[in-house]
Design a protein around this motif. Structure first.
Motif, PDB file in Angstrom:
ATOM      1  N   UNK A 195     106.311 -65.666 -88.027  1.00  0.00           N
ATOM      2  CA  UNK A 195     107.742 -65.970 -88.022  1.00  0.00           C
ATOM      3  C   UNK A 195     108.609 -64.734 -87.807  1.00  0.00           C
ATOM      4  N   UNK A 196     108.077 -63.566 -88.188  1.00  0.00           N
ATOM      5  CA  UNK A 196     108.888 -62.354 -88.185  1.00  0.00           C
ATOM      6  C   UNK A 196     108.643 -61.430 -86.987  1.00  0.00           C
ATOM      7  N   UNK A 197     107.549 -61.660 -86.260  1.00  0.00           N
ATOM      8  CA  UNK A 197     107.217 -60.748 -85.174  1.00  0.00           C
ATOM      9  C   UNK A 197     107.034 -61.505 -83.875  1.00  0.00           C
ATOM     10  N   UNK A 198     107.723 -61.032 -82.843  1.00  0.00           N
ATOM     11  CA  UNK A 198     107.606 -61.635 -81.530  1.00  0.00           C
ATOM     12  C   UNK A 198     106.283 -61.289 -80.884  1.00  0.00           C
ATOM     13  N   UNK A 199     106.052 -61.823 -79.716  1.00  0.00           N
ATOM     14  CA  UNK A 199     104.747 -61.742 -79.092  1.00  0.00           C
ATOM     15  C   UNK A 199     104.434 -60.395 -78.452  1.00  0.00           C
ATOM     16  N   UNK A 200     105.438 -59.635 -78.031  1.00  0.00           N
ATOM     17  CA  UNK A 200     105.180 -58.462 -77.207  1.00  0.00           C
ATOM     18  C   UNK A 200     104.298 -57.426 -77.892  1.00  0.00           C
ATOM     19  N   UNK A 201     104.421 -57.264 -79.219  1.00  0.00           N
ATOM     20  CA  UNK A 201     103.588 -56.311 -79.947  1.00  0.00           C
ATOM     21  C   UNK A 201     102.814 -56.983 -81.079  1.00  0.00           C
ATOM     22  N   UNK A 202     102.744 -58.316 -81.021  1.00  0.00           N
ATOM     23  CA  UNK A 202     102.117 -59.056 -82.115  1.00  0.00           C
ATOM     24  C   UNK A 202     100.639 -58.715 -82.259  1.00  0.00           C
ATOM     25  N   UNK A 203      99.927 -58.557 -81.129  1.00  0.00           N
ATOM     26  CA  UNK A 203      98.501 -58.268 -81.197  1.00  0.00           C
ATOM     27  C   UNK A 203      98.220 -56.949 -81.885  1.00  0.00           C
ATOM     28  N   UNK A 204      98.953 -55.895 -81.524  1.00  0.00           N
ATOM     29  CA  UNK A 204      98.748 -54.582 -82.133  1.00  0.00           C
ATOM     30  C   UNK A 204      99.132 -54.597 -83.601  1.00  0.00           C
ATOM     31  N   UNK A 205     100.304 -55.164 -83.907  1.00  0.00           N
ATOM     32  CA  UNK A 205     100.774 -55.196 -85.293  1.00  0.00           C
ATOM     33  C   UNK A 205      99.803 -55.963 -86.172  1.00  0.00           C
ATOM     34  N   UNK A 206      99.367 -57.128 -85.703  1.00  0.00           N
ATOM     35  CA  UNK A 206      98.452 -57.933 -86.500  1.00  0.00           C
ATOM     36  C   UNK A 206      97.058 -57.330 -86.541  1.00  0.00           C
ATOM     37  N   UNK A 207      96.692 -56.580 -85.508  1.00  0.00           N
ATOM     38  CA  UNK A 207      95.406 -55.901 -85.535  1.00  0.00           C
ATOM     39  C   UNK A 207      95.348 -54.856 -86.640  1.00  0.00           C
ATOM     40  N   UNK A 208      96.443 -54.112 -86.776  1.00  0.00           N
ATOM     41  CA  UNK A 208      96.528 -53.125 -87.864  1.00  0.00           C
ATOM     42  C   UNK A 208      96.630 -53.835 -89.210  1.00  0.00           C
ATOM     43  N   UNK A 209      97.475 -54.847 -89.272  1.00  0.00           N
ATOM     44  CA  UNK A 209      97.687 -55.609 -90.512  1.00  0.00           C
ATOM     45  C   UNK A 209      96.395 -56.265 -90.993  1.00  0.00           C
ATOM     46  N   UNK A 210      95.540 -56.681 -90.060  1.00  0.00           N
ATOM     47  CA  UNK A 210      94.305 -57.369 -90.421  1.00  0.00           C
ATOM     48  C   UNK A 210      93.298 -56.470 -91.127  1.00  0.00           C
ATOM     49  N   UNK A 211      93.600 -55.180 -91.255  1.00  0.00           N
ATOM     50  CA  UNK A 211      92.718 -54.280 -92.008  1.00  0.00           C
ATOM     51  C   UNK A 211      92.615 -54.691 -93.466  1.00  0.00           C
ATOM     52  N   UNK A 212      93.514 -55.598 -93.921  1.00  0.00           N
ATOM     53  CA  UNK A 212      93.467 -56.025 -95.316  1.00  0.00           C
ATOM     54  C   UNK A 212      92.117 -56.640 -95.684  1.00  0.00           C
ATOM     55  N   UNK A 213      91.422 -57.218 -94.692  1.00  0.00           N
ATOM     56  CA  UNK A 213      90.112 -57.810 -94.962  1.00  0.00           C
ATOM     57  C   UNK A 213      89.127 -56.753 -95.439  1.00  0.00           C
TER      58      UNK A 213
END
Length: 521
Positions: A195-213
């Motif tokens: 909801x908060x992040x558009x598509x243009x950098x979503x992959x990179x942002x979520x890739x970093x964010x996914x380190x929570x696993x």
């Protein structure tokens, strides 16, 4: 066009207490970027705590069933054994250890395996319903309930230590309910971040964010190991309390949407506009979406399955998570039972070495997200990583025994290619598909789509370790053959989407022509 005031009130649940405090400290309204940072941090901590509680059981297994400290998920045993270690050497005897009934008997490992499979099965089953409910209620409340429930039932497992409980069905039911509450987490956090992040950098942002696993796995291991000194019950209770506490933080401060805190006007336009042919609508690649313009009814479960791309990505994730979770549950066991440079490592050393797989996974998730952003091609990226995982698995099995350094290097590379597409599909792809153009601006599909994709993947996560428990008794080479086959199938399932993305790229590269093909297949 913004949402109506009554809709905002229903979706946001009123002004956040945490937002009021932060605005008071800031001396004025918070910026859009500040809210984005809050979302990333809070959701990161939320899912880190989920994985910390999930990792606890694998650490405590050796205490509950000391006869099989090295075996992890094993589904049959020919005779009871007791394993002790000193300076990296393993000694095996037939004397039973103390352990904790009913897990210290000859079938203890099988019972512990049943707990894992039951947890994952309920987790996968609950995921579908969690996504359905998540798109129909306030995600902040939904996530809070899930986290508090997870903390409660994780702690109740540990209460068995002080309550002197030895009934297997008590632990089984507690694990199953904990899995049900944990199923609320992933659809919720991905939907909020989407909801908060558009598509243009979503992959990179979520890739970093996914380190929570990986961070959650590491912290869960450290906390559970440290608490064993005070009794294995604390290894469950402390992570459970931390999860419940972070759940309260979510309730106080997490903004579900920009509209819920009045930040919609500050949203940055980072979506790319594409030319439209005269008299007709231009075809768009699969993962491009339109900005929501009005409140609509939440998308149904069957309707979400029909969104172009959901089914192939969900099935792809089934096989991707089958590979990833087999490593999660079995890698330390495999390393400790494989002679590396002619020597066998202790369980502690094997566990430490196996973290390189997670470290590689973090890098893989970031690379997959960044590459897919640059190419604007999620399917091409995910399929390429899955195909690269096949030789990585082969080389790790064939040459990992040569030296400790080579084993670690190959493990790191394998983790990068195995976890890269897993991270991409469960984050950026799910968020993209949840706002697909076929929904015509309806944003209330994020949680449902995320739940469908990750829920299907979680079934594979349960199947992989289960099959490995049987196959490894005959041959580890057969296990790796199974994993390479699963990686191949995962890539092939995206073939139609890959061809469509390639075709779209070719059309876009032609001068003075609008794209004529579509990935809506």
């Amino acid at each position: 066009m913004g949402l109506a005031p009554e809709v905002l009130a229903r979706r946001s649940g009123g002004k956040l207490v945490g937002a009021r405090v932060l605005q008071y400290i800031n001396g004025g309204p918070l910026s859009f970027k500040t809210y984005q940072l809050i979302v990333l941090i809070v959701t990161f901590l939320a899912y880190t705590s989920y994985h910390a509680t999930r990792k606890t059981t694998s650490i405590v297994k050796s205490v509950l069933d000391p006869q099989s400290a090295d075996t992890g998920l094993t589904f049959f045993r020919l005779w009871p054994t007791n394993v002790t270690e000193s300076n990296g050497l393993r000694t095996v005897s037939s004397k039973p250890g103390a352990g904790w009934a009913p897990f210290n008997g000859s079938d203890g490992t099988s019972l512990l395996g049943q707990l894992d499979v039951a947890f994952l099965a309920v987790y996968a089953f609950g995921m579908y319903f969690s996504g359905h409910f998540g798109d129909r209620c306030n995600l902040r409340i939904f996530l809070t309930v899930g986290m508090v429930g997870t903390g409660l039932f994780t702690s109740l497992f540990g209460v068995g230590y002080w309550g002197n409980i030895h009934n297997f069905y008590y632990f089984l039911v507690v694990q199953m309910i904990a899995g049900l509450f944990q199923s609320t987490g992933w659809p919720s956090v991905v939907a909020v971040v989407g909801n908060w992040f558009g598509k243009s950098k979503r992959g990179l942002i979520m890739g970093i964010w996914n380190a929570h696993t990986s961070v959650g796995n590491i912290l869960g291991s450290l906390i559970a190991s440290a608490m064993l000194t005070y009794g294995w019950g604390w290894s469950f209770v402390l992570p459970g309390l931390v999860t419940a506490f972070i759940g309260l933080v979510v309730f106080l401060i997490l903004p579900v949407t920009p509209e819920s805190v009045g930040a919609e006007a500050d949203r940055e336009e980072d979506e790319i506009s594409f030319p439209v042919k005269s008299g007709e609508e231009a075809a768009e690649p699969l993962l491009r979406q339109e900005t929501p313009v009005e409140e609509k009814e939440a998308v149904g479960f069957l309707e979400a399955w029909k969104i172009p791309g959901v089914a192939p990505f969900a099935l792809c994730l089934f096989f991707a998570k089958l590979v990833a979770y087999t490593f999660l549950y079995w890698l330390p066991f495999y390393v400790s039972h494989t002679a590396i440079d002619g020597k066998y490592l202790s369980s502690g050393t094997s566990g430490t070495l196996s973290t390189l797989f997670d470290v590689g996974g973090v890098l893989g998730g970031i690379l997959a997200g960044h590459i897919s952003d640059r190419l604007d091609a999620r399917a091409i990226t995910a399929a390429s990583f899955m195909y690269c995982a096949i030789p990585a698995l082969f080389f790790y099995r064939s040459y990992g025994h040569v030296s400790l350094l080579l084993n670690g290097a190959l493990m790191f590379v394998t983790g990068m290619f195995v976890n890269g597409p897993y991270a991409l599909i469960t984050t950026a792809v799910s968020a993209d598909l949840g706002t697909h153009k076929s929904l015509k601006g309806n944003s209330r599909a994020l949680a449902t789509v995320t739940a469908i994709i990750d829920g299907t993947g979680s079934i594979g996560a349960a199947v992989g370790p289960l099959l490995t428990g049987y196959i490894s008794a005959k041959s580890w080479s057969a296990v790796f053959t199974m994993l390479m086959g699963a990686a191949l199938v995962a890539g092939l399932l995206l073939t139609k989407l890959v061809v469509a993305e390639v075709t779209t790229k070719i059309e876009e590269s032609r001068p003075n022509r609008a794209p004529e093909c579509s990935l809506d297949v």
